[in-house]
Design an enzyme around this catalytic site. Structure first.
Site, mmCIF file in Angstrom:
data_model
loop_
_atom_site.group_PDB
_atom_site.id
_atom_site.type_symbol
_atom_site.label_atom_id
_atom_site.label_comp_id
_atom_site.label_asym_id
_atom_site.label_seq_id
_atom_site.Cartn_x
_atom_site.Cartn_y
_atom_site.Cartn_z
ATOM 1 N N LYS A 263 -6.624 -4.960 -3.056
ATOM 2 C CA LYS A 263 -7.232 -5.607 -1.886
ATOM 3 C C LYS A 263 -8.275 -4.693 -1.254
ATOM 4 O O LYS A 263 -8.041 -3.502 -1.078
ATOM 5 C CB LYS A 263 -6.138 -5.987 -0.874
ATOM 6 C CG LYS A 263 -5.367 -4.823 -0.282
ATOM 7 C CD LYS A 263 -4.210 -5.363 0.554
ATOM 8 C CE LYS A 263 -3.457 -4.320 1.322
ATOM 9 N NZ LYS A 263 -4.188 -3.537 2.312
ATOM 10 N N ASP B 129 0.785 -1.251 0.000
ATOM 11 C CA ASP B 129 0.000 0.000 0.000
ATOM 12 C C ASP B 129 0.813 1.296 0.000
ATOM 13 O O ASP B 129 0.449 2.256 0.702
ATOM 14 C CB ASP B 129 -0.956 0.002 1.207
ATOM 15 C CG ASP B 129 -1.935 -1.155 1.187
ATOM 16 O OD1 ASP B 129 -1.905 -1.939 0.227
ATOM 17 O OD2 ASP B 129 -2.714 -1.295 2.148
ATOM 18 N N CYS C 11 -1.929 -2.441 7.865
ATOM 19 C CA CYS C 11 -1.907 -3.377 6.740
ATOM 20 C C CYS C 11 -0.675 -4.281 6.719
ATOM 21 O O CYS C 11 -0.759 -5.434 6.280
ATOM 22 C CB CYS C 11 -2.069 -2.618 5.430
ATOM 23 S SG CYS C 11 -3.719 -1.904 5.298
#
Ligand code: TIU
Length: 225
Positions: A134, A29, A167
């Protein structure tokens, strides 16, 4: 370095032994929505500049993985433009005026295809590197990541990116339960909160490496160069 030969990296709680040919660099990310002003991270009230120290060490690690033709994968957290994969609970969490899917300075917040959802230019994927979209915090939930890793024979992961306790931590836990060894280089992961960053790393390496190993990119670069 021979890609098929096992090498050991200085790490906690003990050296991480890995075989480069089956060890992917998984970058979590590193998106404009988390690292640049005007995105989801700032919308949650965070200071995005705190994450930017991770960019340079990630660039160095990525350059080595690419030069040695080792597997690289990137993830992006975000949702379909129709928001069909956005749980209502996630939409309203935080009670901010603007939420996921609403317009922001970099397009609709955390929506696939929008500028803010994309990976920062400094770490932009190249052809051949899988990009996993995701909907959740963990990279395995509702994605084909596990299938891609199994198809390529990957058994070990160097997990980097943001944020350490959200994450990155969720993904390391998911990976650990699926049988992957995970090493987290502390300078390549970052959080808006230094105490949670430290705690996130401690949780991984505690109890004999309950979820994995923690190291620094300099130790990885040393054994690969
Ligand atoms: N808010 C926060 O710390 N993180 C996220 O929402 N997503 C990721 O960590 N990628």
């Amino acid at each position: 370095m021979k890609a098929g030969k096992m090498i050991a990296v200085e790490a906690e709680p003990y050296p991480f032994e890995f075989t480069p040919a089956v060890c992917a660099l998984l970058i979590i990310d590193m998106q404009r929505d988390f690292l640049e002003p005007g995105g989801f991270g700032e919308m949650l009230g965070n200071d995005v500049s705190k994450l930017r120290r991770t960019i340079e060490p990630n660039q160095k690690l990525l350059a080595v993985w690419r030069a040695k033709k080792l597997p690289v994968l990137h993830t992006r957290e975000g949702h379909r433009p129709d928001l069909g994969c956005l749980p209502p609970a996630k939409k309203i969490r935080g009670r901010s005026l603007a939420t996921i899917g609403d317009p922001g300075p970099m397009g609709r917040i955390l929506v696939r295809g929008e500028a803010g959802h994309d990976i920062i230019p400094e770490l932009y994927p190249v052809f051949g590197e899988a990009v996993i979209d995701k909907p959740g915090k963990g990279a395995f939930y509702a994605t084909d990541l596990h299938a891609i890793l199994m198809n390529r024979g990957i058994k070990q992961l160097i997990v980097t990116g943001v944020t350490t306790e959200v994450c990155v931590n969720t993904t390391v836990r998911e990976a650990n339960d699926r049988g992957y060894d995970c090493l987290v280089p502390e300078d390549c992961v970052g959080s808006y909160f230094s105490d949670l960053h430290e705690a996130g790393l401690k949780m991984i390496k505690a109890q004999g490496g309950i979820f994995g190993w923690v190291s620094h990119s300099k130790h990885i670069l040393k054994v690969l160069n």
